[in-house]
Design an enzyme around this catalytic site. Structure first.
Site, PDB file in Angstrom:
ATOM      1  N   GLU A  44       0.840  -1.199   0.000  1.00  0.00           N
ATOM      2  CA  GLU A  44       0.000   0.000   0.000  1.00  0.00           C
ATOM      3  C   GLU A  44       0.879   1.255   0.000  1.00  0.00           C
ATOM      4  O   GLU A  44       1.855   1.343   0.741  1.00  0.00           O
ATOM      5  CB  GLU A  44      -0.891  -0.016   1.250  1.00  0.00           C
ATOM      6  CG  GLU A  44      -1.838   1.163   1.375  1.00  0.00           C
ATOM      7  CD  GLU A  44      -2.763   1.037   2.583  1.00  0.00           C
ATOM      8  OE1 GLU A  44      -3.644   1.894   2.747  1.00  0.00           O
ATOM      9  OE2 GLU A  44      -2.603   0.069   3.371  1.00  0.00           O
ATOM     10  N   LYS A 114      -9.374   2.892  -2.444  1.00  0.00           N
ATOM     11  CA  LYS A 114      -9.710   2.252  -1.180  1.00  0.00           C
ATOM     12  C   LYS A 114     -11.059   2.737  -0.657  1.00  0.00           C
ATOM     13  O   LYS A 114     -11.304   3.938  -0.544  1.00  0.00           O
ATOM     14  CB  LYS A 114      -8.611   2.534  -0.157  1.00  0.00           C
ATOM     15  CG  LYS A 114      -8.704   1.743   1.133  1.00  0.00           C
ATOM     16  CD  LYS A 114      -7.472   1.997   1.996  1.00  0.00           C
ATOM     17  CE  LYS A 114      -7.447   1.123   3.229  1.00  0.00           C
ATOM     18  NZ  LYS A 114      -6.215   1.353   4.032  1.00  0.00           N
ATOM     19  N   CYS A 148      -5.729  -3.188   1.851  1.00  0.00           N
ATOM     20  CA  CYS A 148      -5.557  -3.311   3.294  1.00  0.00           C
ATOM     21  C   CYS A 148      -6.860  -3.519   4.060  1.00  0.00           C
ATOM     22  O   CYS A 148      -7.436  -4.609   4.024  1.00  0.00           O
ATOM     23  CB  CYS A 148      -4.801  -2.080   3.815  1.00  0.00           C
ATOM     24  SG  CYS A 148      -4.107  -2.289   5.482  1.00  0.00           S
TER      25      CYS A 148
END
Length: 266
Positions: A44, A114, A148
């Site tokens: 990330e 995200k 994540c």
């Protein structure tokens, strides 16, 4: 169909230094290709580092087709390997925590923002994305992208399972004391949704964070096919379409769902 050999680059790069991180990515792509990989996955925010000062994020952010994307396209093409990299994306007056997949010919295949932002830093620095399932086709596999914290929401991964994702790429910045996510949760997500998951972490101290490494490739039978340690390293694993097919024929989770019972979830 041949398995897709996948290289997981467990590295934090250099905080705030895009040029240095592009250099490291180039070197990693060369090693991955020499190791027979058709896909390289980074962590990330690999392009810039994760623990940035808030005021620095907008200046380091780039468009999905910006100069770093062009440079990574050249890296991918030169080494003949697909690359998934994490970066801060600037678009429409906002900044997103994003990940982009570049094909082995240098063409952009998919860009993901995200959707679930973790903690005060991310919530202050980024705008959440609103498209949960982003996919592309690579080497005969349907590739999905997530970042994540997203993988910790079962609904998110199930959406990919229902959409036919074969290999889910999850660049991450998993920190102490949440290492159980890499050790336990990710293999379970792979099993319950019948897919491969490549979970690729940062490592070591960075700002206020301590990243735990433990990157892994988990398979649909719940087995961890490769696992990194706590330091900087590259590990390899294979996403095997034949194993995936056999596992899906045996495991009835997706077939035995009763969606009518789940209305309360939404």
């Amino acid at each position: 169909m041949a398995p897709l050999r996948t290289a997981l680059l467990q590295s934090s790069g250099r905080l705030g230094d895009t040029a240095e991180n592009l250099k490291r990515l180039d070197e990693a792509a060369a090693r991955a290709a020499q190791g027979g990989a058709g896909l390289l996955v980074t962590s990330e925010m690999f392009l810039t580092g994760y623990a940035l000062d808030l005021q620095d994020v907008p200046g380091l952010a780039e468009a999905a087709d910006g100069p770093s994307a062009v440079a990574i396209g050249e890296i991918a093409r030169r080494h003949g390997i697909a690359v998934l990299y994490g970066y801060p994306e600037k678009a429409d007056g906002a900044v997103y925590n994003a990940a982009q997949l570049i094909g082995p010919d240098g063409t952009a295949l998919a860009n993901y923002r995200k959707t679930h932002l973790f903690g005060c830093f991310e919530q202050d620095a980024f705008t959440p994305g609103d498209i949960p399932v982003v996919q592309a086709d690579l080497n005969g596999l349907r590739i999905g992208i997530m970042i994540c914290y997203d993988v910790e929401f079962p609904e998110n991964v199930r959406a990919h399972g229902l959409a036919g994702t074969d290999l889910l790429l999850v660049p991450t910045a998993q920190m102490h004391p949440f290492q159980f996510v890499a050790e336990q949760l990710v293999p379970v997500r792979a099993f319950e949704n019948q897919m491969y998951i490549a979970y690729v972490n940062r490592t070591g101290p960075e700002g206020e964070f301590e990243f735990v490494g433990l990157s892994c490739l988990a398979s649909p039978d719940g087995v961890t096919r490769t696992r990194a340690g706590r330091g900087e390293e590259m590990v390899f694993g294979e996403a095997d379409p034949e194993l995936l097919k056999a596992s899906r024929e045996t495991n009835p989770y997706l077939r035995d769902r009763r969606p009518g019972l789940y209305a309360s979830l939404v």
